[in-house]
Motif scaffolding. Structure first.
Motif, PDB file in Angstrom:
ATOM      1  N   PHE A  43      24.519  52.298  18.595  1.00 57.31           N
ATOM      2  CA  PHE A  43      23.475  52.276  17.564  1.00 57.31           C
ATOM      3  C   PHE A  43      24.110  51.957  16.208  1.00 57.31           C
ATOM      4  CE2 PHE A  43      21.718  54.676  21.040  1.00 57.31           C
ATOM      5  CZ  PHE A  43      20.409  54.238  21.101  1.00 57.31           C
ATOM      6  N   GLN A  44      24.708  50.757  16.151  1.00 59.93           N
ATOM      7  CA  GLN A  44      25.440  50.337  14.955  1.00 59.93           C
ATOM      8  C   GLN A  44      24.546  50.234  13.730  1.00 59.93           C
ATOM      9  OE1 GLN A  44      28.495  49.540  13.916  1.00 59.93           O
ATOM     10  NE2 GLN A  44      29.653  49.939  15.785  1.00 59.93           N
ATOM     11  N   ASP A  45      23.254  49.920  13.924  1.00 59.57           N
ATOM     12  CA  ASP A  45      22.366  49.806  12.767  1.00 59.57           C
ATOM     13  C   ASP A  45      22.249  51.133  12.040  1.00 59.57           C
ATOM     14  OD1 ASP A  45      21.098  50.839  15.014  1.00 59.57           O
ATOM     15  OD2 ASP A  45      19.108  50.137  14.404  1.00 59.57           O
ATOM     16  N   GLU A  46      22.166  52.234  12.802  1.00 54.81           N
ATOM     17  CA  GLU A  46      22.100  53.555  12.183  1.00 54.81           C
ATOM     18  C   GLU A  46      23.412  53.905  11.496  1.00 54.81           C
ATOM     19  OE1 GLU A  46      20.436  56.855  14.358  1.00 54.81           O
ATOM     20  OE2 GLU A  46      19.445  55.497  15.764  1.00 54.81           O
ATOM     21  N   VAL A  47      24.510  53.570  12.155  1.00 56.82           N
ATOM     22  CA  VAL A  47      25.827  53.837  11.592  1.00 56.82           C
ATOM     23  C   VAL A  47      25.996  53.115  10.259  1.00 56.82           C
ATOM     24  CG1 VAL A  47      28.306  53.417  11.922  1.00 56.82           C
ATOM     25  CG2 VAL A  47      26.947  54.353  13.799  1.00 56.82           C
ATOM     26  N   GLU A  48      25.565  51.857  10.212  1.00 57.04           N
ATOM     27  CA  GLU A  48      25.665  51.083   8.967  1.00 57.04           C
ATOM     28  C   GLU A  48      24.736  51.651   7.905  1.00 57.04           C
ATOM     29  OE1 GLU A  48      27.699  48.691   8.180  1.00 57.04           O
ATOM     30  OE2 GLU A  48      28.674  48.467  10.140  1.00 57.04           O
ATOM     31  N   ARG A  49      23.519  51.997   8.299  1.00 64.18           N
ATOM     32  CA  ARG A  49      22.550  52.496   7.329  1.00 64.18           C
ATOM     33  C   ARG A  49      23.000  53.811   6.711  1.00 64.18           C
ATOM     34  NH1 ARG A  49      18.591  52.605  10.463  1.00 64.18           N
ATOM     35  NH2 ARG A  49      18.289  54.836  10.814  1.00 64.18           N
ATOM     36  N   ARG A  50      23.557  54.663   7.545  1.00 66.11           N
ATOM     37  CA  ARG A  50      24.020  55.957   7.048  1.00 66.11           C
ATOM     38  C   ARG A  50      25.480  55.919   6.586  1.00 66.11           C
ATOM     39  NH1 ARG A  50      21.028  60.311  11.184  1.00 66.11           N
ATOM     40  NH2 ARG A  50      19.442  60.903   9.644  1.00 66.11           N
ATOM     41  N   GLN A  51      26.097  54.740   6.703  1.00 64.33           N
ATOM     42  CA  GLN A  51      27.477  54.517   6.279  1.00 64.33           C
ATOM     43  C   GLN A  51      28.412  55.554   6.903  1.00 64.33           C
ATOM     44  OE1 GLN A  51      27.520  54.119   1.986  1.00 64.33           O
ATOM     45  NE2 GLN A  51      26.606  52.079   2.121  1.00 64.33           N
ATOM     46  N   ILE A  52      28.270  55.710   8.213  1.00 63.46           N
ATOM     47  CA  ILE A  52      29.115  56.640   8.962  1.00 63.46           C
ATOM     48  C   ILE A  52      30.423  55.946   9.299  1.00 63.46           C
ATOM     49  CG2 ILE A  52      29.327  57.906  11.138  1.00 63.46           C
ATOM     50  CD1 ILE A  52      26.212  58.144  11.043  1.00 63.46           C
ATOM     51  N   MET A  53      31.533  56.538   8.883  1.00 66.05           N
ATOM     52  CA  MET A  53      32.848  55.949   9.119  1.00 66.05           C
ATOM     53  C   MET A  53      33.812  56.959   9.718  1.00 66.05           C
ATOM     54  SD  MET A  53      33.157  53.507   5.760  1.00 66.05           S
ATOM     55  CE  MET A  53      34.071  52.250   6.626  1.00 66.05           C
ATOM     56  N   VAL A  73      47.007  59.805  -3.396  1.00 62.27           N
ATOM     57  CA  VAL A  73      46.823  58.714  -4.350  1.00 62.27           C
ATOM     58  C   VAL A  73      45.359  58.704  -4.781  1.00 62.27           C
ATOM     59  CG1 VAL A  73      48.657  57.342  -3.297  1.00 62.27           C
ATOM     60  CG2 VAL A  73      46.283  56.996  -2.550  1.00 62.27           C
ATOM     61  N   PRO A  74      45.079  58.108  -5.941  1.00 61.48           N
ATOM     62  CA  PRO A  74      43.679  58.039  -6.397  1.00 61.48           C
ATOM     63  C   PRO A  74      42.782  57.380  -5.347  1.00 61.48           C
ATOM     64  CG  PRO A  74      45.180  57.367  -8.149  1.00 61.48           C
ATOM     65  CD  PRO A  74      46.019  57.524  -6.919  1.00 61.48           C
ATOM     66  N   GLY A  75      41.609  57.969  -5.130  1.00 65.40           N
ATOM     67  CA  GLY A  75      40.632  57.421  -4.216  1.00 65.40           C
ATOM     68  C   GLY A  75      40.695  57.980  -2.807  1.00 65.40           C
ATOM     69  N   GLU A  76      41.828  58.622  -2.448  1.00 68.20           N
ATOM     70  CA  GLU A  76      41.956  59.103  -1.063  1.00 68.20           C
ATOM     71  C   GLU A  76      40.923  60.172  -0.744  1.00 68.20           C
ATOM     72  OE1 GLU A  76      45.344  60.820   2.048  1.00 68.20           O
ATOM     73  OE2 GLU A  76      45.716  60.897  -0.114  1.00 68.20           O
ATOM     74  N   GLN A  77      40.809  61.170  -1.603  1.00 67.09           N
ATOM     75  CA  GLN A  77      39.855  62.244  -1.335  1.00 67.09           C
ATOM     76  C   GLN A  77      38.414  61.767  -1.500  1.00 67.09           C
ATOM     77  OE1 GLN A  77      40.589  65.129   0.050  1.00 67.09           O
ATOM     78  NE2 GLN A  77      42.722  64.448   0.044  1.00 67.09           N
ATOM     79  N   GLU A  78      38.191  60.893  -2.478  1.00 68.45           N
ATOM     80  CA  GLU A  78      36.836  60.389  -2.732  1.00 68.45           C
ATOM     81  C   GLU A  78      36.284  59.657  -1.507  1.00 68.45           C
ATOM     82  OE1 GLU A  78      34.523  57.253  -5.721  1.00 68.45           O
ATOM     83  OE2 GLU A  78      36.646  57.755  -6.049  1.00 68.45           O
ATOM     84  N   TYR A  79      37.168  58.940  -0.784  1.00 62.05           N
ATOM     85  CA  TYR A  79      36.714  58.130   0.343  1.00 62.05           C
ATOM     86  C   TYR A  79      37.154  58.695   1.693  1.00 62.05           C
ATOM     87  CZ  TYR A  79      35.212  54.785  -3.122  1.00 62.05           C
ATOM     88  OH  TYR A  79      34.560  54.183  -4.173  1.00 62.05           O
ATOM     89  N   GLU A 138      46.783  53.226  -4.487  1.00 61.44           N
ATOM     90  CA  GLU A 138      45.380  53.537  -4.782  1.00 61.44           C
ATOM     91  C   GLU A 138      44.486  53.089  -3.635  1.00 61.44           C
ATOM     92  OE1 GLU A 138      41.960  52.687  -8.235  1.00 61.44           O
ATOM     93  OE2 GLU A 138      43.930  51.715  -8.333  1.00 61.44           O
ATOM     94  N   VAL A 139      43.463  53.884  -3.361  1.00 59.01           N
ATOM     95  CA  VAL A 139      42.405  53.496  -2.428  1.00 59.01           C
ATOM     96  C   VAL A 139      41.225  52.999  -3.252  1.00 59.01           C
ATOM     97  CG1 VAL A 139      40.750  54.334  -0.719  1.00 59.01           C
ATOM     98  CG2 VAL A 139      43.121  55.142  -0.655  1.00 59.01           C
ATOM     99  N   LYS A 140      40.733  51.828  -2.911  1.00 63.50           N
ATOM    100  CA  LYS A 140      39.627  51.231  -3.655  1.00 63.50           C
ATOM    101  C   LYS A 140      38.331  51.343  -2.849  1.00 63.50           C
ATOM    102  CE  LYS A 140      40.502  48.818  -6.884  1.00 63.50           C
ATOM    103  NZ  LYS A 140      40.603  49.077  -8.351  1.00 63.50           N
ATOM    104  N   GLY A 141      37.211  51.425  -3.558  1.00 65.95           N
ATOM    105  CA  GLY A 141      35.918  51.496  -2.906  1.00 65.95           C
ATOM    106  C   GLY A 141      34.806  51.070  -3.823  1.00 65.95           C
ATOM    107  N   ASP A 142      33.600  50.974  -3.240  1.00 64.82           N
ATOM    108  CA  ASP A 142      32.441  50.551  -4.026  1.00 64.82           C
ATOM    109  C   ASP A 142      31.558  51.727  -4.433  1.00 64.82           C
ATOM    110  OD1 ASP A 142      31.234  51.305  -1.677  1.00 64.82           O
ATOM    111  OD2 ASP A 142      30.486  49.309  -1.150  1.00 64.82           O
ATOM    112  N   GLY A 143      32.089  52.927  -4.303  1.00 65.72           N
ATOM    113  CA  GLY A 143      31.307  54.128  -4.582  1.00 65.72           C
ATOM    114  C   GLY A 143      30.721  54.750  -3.344  1.00 65.72           C
ATOM    115  N   GLN A 144      30.599  53.957  -2.288  1.00 61.93           N
ATOM    116  CA  GLN A 144      30.042  54.440  -1.030  1.00 61.93           C
ATOM    117  C   GLN A 144      31.082  54.462   0.084  1.00 61.93           C
ATOM    118  OE1 GLN A 144      26.904  55.670  -0.697  1.00 61.93           O
ATOM    119  NE2 GLN A 144      26.659  55.331  -2.903  1.00 61.93           N
ATOM    120  N   LYS A 145      31.926  53.418   0.128  1.00 59.31           N
ATOM    121  CA  LYS A 145      32.910  53.314   1.204  1.00 59.31           C
ATOM    122  C   LYS A 145      34.102  52.490   0.733  1.00 59.31           C
ATOM    123  CE  LYS A 145      30.302  49.475   3.193  1.00 59.31           C
ATOM    124  NZ  LYS A 145      29.575  48.968   4.368  1.00 59.31           N
TER     125      LYS A 145
END
Length: 521
Positions: A158-168, A330-336, A415-422
Motif C-alpha cells: 500500500f505504497q500510496d498510503e505510505v507516501e501520503r503519510r510519509q512513512i519512512m 550532526v544537524p538534521g539527524e534528530q529532526e529527520y 549535515e542531514v538535509k530535508g524539506d521539513g517533512q523528510k
C-alpha cells in the motif's frame, strides 16, 4: 500458497481452535488478491472451525478480517502476512478461535479495562523483525477488548498510503488517525502510553519490594545469564530491564551463537526471557535506571533509582545495560529520525525501494547494510570516515561487485538535509581536500558502531574514556559488590556469546561476594 510441510504444521496448530469464526476477504482482480485467496483457501481447508467469505467491502484490497459470529472483534490484515508476519497470522487465528494467550493475567485485565475508542493501524514490512511484536500485541488487544480495532498494513503493498503519510520507518503505529509510535512495542509498552496511571502504579509496587540479594539491571543476553545463574543459587533475584532482550531485539540473522546454527534476534530474545521466567526471578520490565547510590558501610544496601521515581535496593548489583546504535550527532539527524534517517536496514529498507540511499560506516555492519540495500534500492552510497573500509575482506569483495554501489572514503557526514517533512540529502566533507559536497538522496542508514548505556553512572563508578564500565577479570567494578557484564563494559568484542558468558561470570562473582561478606568474623 502454503507448501506441504507448512500446511502440516499449521493444521496441528489449528486443532487448538475451539470457537468457530469466519474470514472475510476484500479482494480485487490483482495478482496479490489471488495470492491472498490461495492462502485463505489453504487455511480453511485445514479445519472445519473456520469459514471463508469473499464478499468483503473494505477499501483496502487485498485484505481480510477475522470475525467471530457475535461480531465483537475488529482485526484485519491488509496484505499477505507471510515472512516475519506469518507467526502473527497463526497467533491471530488461534486467539480469535478461543485459544488463550500466555500474557500475564494482570496485563490481560488491564487491557480489558481500557475505556474509549482505539482505532489502530500498523504499517509493517515483511522483512522487519521488529514489526511482529507490535502486530501481535495489537491483534491480541483487539481480541480482548471490543473497544480496540486493529489493521496491520503491508507498507510495500500500500505504497500510496505510505507516501501520503510519509512513512519512512516501520513499524509505524497510528491511533485514531494520528501517529502513536514507531519501533518495537509490546502490550506493556502500548498500555503504558494508553493507561496514564500505569507508571505511578508500577512505581508504587516496585517501591514496596524487599531488598534483593542480587539485582540485575538490564535484560539482554548478559542480564539474562546473570539472572539465571543467580536464581539457580537459590538467592532472591530481581531483573530491572528497560526492554527485555536488549539490542538482540534489533538483530536480524544470528549465525555465531554456538550450538544454535541459525536464529533471529527476536526469537533468541524470547528464548532468553522464557528461560529466565522458568526460575524464581522477579522481572520488572520497562524500567529504566536513572541513578546508582552505592552502599554505605560493609553491610549496607546498594540503591538503584528508576526514572519513574521508584527505587530498588540490593546487597549486590550486576549492571548489564548494554549499548545502543551510535548516532552521527550532526544537524538534521534528530529532526529527520524516522523520516529518512534510519538505523535498521532490515526493517526499513523495503520502504526505500527504487530510491537513493546512503549508508554511514564502513565496518561489517555498514557494508552488510549496503549489500542488503543494493538489492532493494536504486543506488547506495557508502561513506567511510577513514581511508580504508574496516569490514571483512569477503564482504568488501561482495560490495565491490555490485553495480549500484558507490564507496566514498575519508568522507565525514556534516549535515542531514530535508524539506521539513523528510530527508532529501546530506552534506559530507572530503577529509583529504576539506571540500564539502552535497548528495541528493531519500534515505540515510547509520551504521557507525555502539554507544554504552552508562550515562546514568557518570561520577559514581569508574568508566573508560569511551564510557564503558571498567571491570576486572571477575566482572567487579570500582565499587565493592557492584559487578557488570556485557556490551556496557570494557570487555572487548561485543558479541552475544561473550555477553552471555560475562553475565554468568558476574553472577558467580556476586554470589562469591555474598558468601564472603555474610560469613561470620
Amino acid at each position: 500458497m502454503l507448501d506441504t510441510n507448512l500446511k502440516t504444521q499449521l493444521k496441528a496448530y489449528l486443532e487448538r481452535v475451539t470457537q468457530p469464526f469466519e474470514i472475510v476477504a476484500s479482494l480485487d482482480d490483482g495478482e496479490k488478491s489471488q495470492e491472498m485467496l490461495g492462502l485463505l483457501q489453504d487455511i480453511v481447508g485445514l479445519t472445519d472451525k473456520i469459514t471463508l467469505k469473499t464478499d468483503g467491502n473494505d477499501q483496502r484490497r487485498p485484505s481480510f478480517a477475522l470475525n467471530r459470529p457475535n461480531g465483537n472483534i475488529s482485526l484485519r490484515f491488509a496484505g499477505i502476512p507471510m515472512g516475519h508476519e506469518f507467526t502473527s497470522l497463526v497467533l491471530a487465528l488461534l486467539q480469535v478461535g478461543g485459544h488463550p494467550s500466555k500474557l500475564a493475567a494482570d496485563v490481560i485485565e488491564q487491557i480489558k479495562g481500557l475505556q474509549g475508542e482505539f482505532n489502530f493501524e500498523t504499517y509493517f514490512s515483511l522483512s522487519c523483525q521488529n514489526c511482529p511484536d507490535v502486530v501481535q500485541a495489537l491483534n491480541l488487544m483487539a481480541v480482548l477488548n471490543p473497544n480496540i480495532r486493529h489493521v496491520a498494513i503491508d507498507g510495500a503493498l500500500f505504497q500510496d498510503e505510505v507516501e501520503r503519510r510519509q512513512i519512512m520507518s516501520v513499524p509505524s503505529i497510528y491511533l485514531n488517525g494520528e501517529l502513536f509510535g514507531q519501533g518495537r512495542m509490546g502490550e506493556e509498552e502500548i498500555l503504558a502510553k494508553l493507561d496514564t496511571g500505569a507508571a505511578a502504579r508500577d512505581a508504587e509496587k516496585i517501591g514496596a519490594k524487599e531488598a534483593f540479594e542480587v539485582l540485575v539491571v538490564g535484560g539482554g543476553p548478559a542480564g539474562a545469564a546473570a539472572a539465571i545463574y543467580a536464581a539457580r543459587k537459590g538467592i532472591r533475584t530481581g531483573v530491572a530491564a528497560e526492554r527485555f532482550g536488549g539490542q538482540v531485539l534489533d538483530t536480524m540473522a544470528i549465525e555465531n551463537f554456538i550450538s544454535v546454527q541459525e536464529t533471529e534476534g527476536p526469537k533468541l530474545a524470547r528464548a532468553l526471557e522464557e528461560h529466565v521466567r522458568a526460575y524464581d526471578v522477579d522481572i520488572m520490565n520497562l524500567q529504566r535506571a536513572a541513578a546508582l547510590i552505592p552502599a554505605s558501610g560493609e553491610n549496607g544496601l546498594h540503591e538503584v533509582k528508576l526514572e519513574n521515581g521508584a527505587s530498588l535496593k540490593a546487597k549486590t548489583l550486576i549492571l548489564a545495560t548494554g549499548a545502543r546504535w551510535r548516532e552521527m550527532n550532526v544537524p538534521g539527524e534528530q529532526e529527520y529520525r524516522g523520516r529518512g534517517v534510519a538505523y535498521c536496514p532490515h526493517c526499513d529498507g523495503p520502504l526505500f525501494k527504487g530510491k537513493r540511499v546512503a549508508v554511514i560506516g564502513g565496518g561489517n555492519s555498514g557494508v552488510e547494510a549496503a549489500i542488503d540495500l543494493a538489492g532493494i534500492v536504486a543506488h547506495v552510497t557508502l561513506l567511510e570516515y577513514g581511508d580504508t573500509l574496516k569490514a571483512d575482506a569477503v564482504l568488501q569483495r561482495k560490495l565491490n561487485s555490485l553495480p549500484n554501489v558507490t564507496v566514498l572514503k575519508q568522507a565525514q557526514t556534516t549535515e542531514v538535509k530535508g524539506d521539513g517533512q523528510k530527508v532529501n540529502g546530506l552534506v559530507y566533507k572530503d577529509r583529504s581536500t576539506e571540500e564539502s559536497h552535497n548528495l541528493e538522496l531519500e534515505g540515510i542508514f547509520v551504521q557507525i558502531g555502539l554507544l554504552p548505556n552508562s550515562e546514568w553512572l557518570k561520577g559514581t563508578l569508574e568508566l573508560s574514556r569511551f564510557g564503558e564500565i571498567v571491570v576486572d577479570a571477575k566482572g567487579q567494578t570500582s565499587i565493592p559488590g557492584v559487578f557488570a557484564a556485557g556490551d556496557v563494559t570494557t570487555v572487548p568484542y561485543k558479541q552475544i556469546v561473550i555477553a552471555v558468558g560475562e553475565g554468568a561470570k558476574a553472577s558467580l562473582s556476586a554470589f562469591d561476594h555474598l558468601i564472603r561478606t555474610s560469613a561470620p568474623a
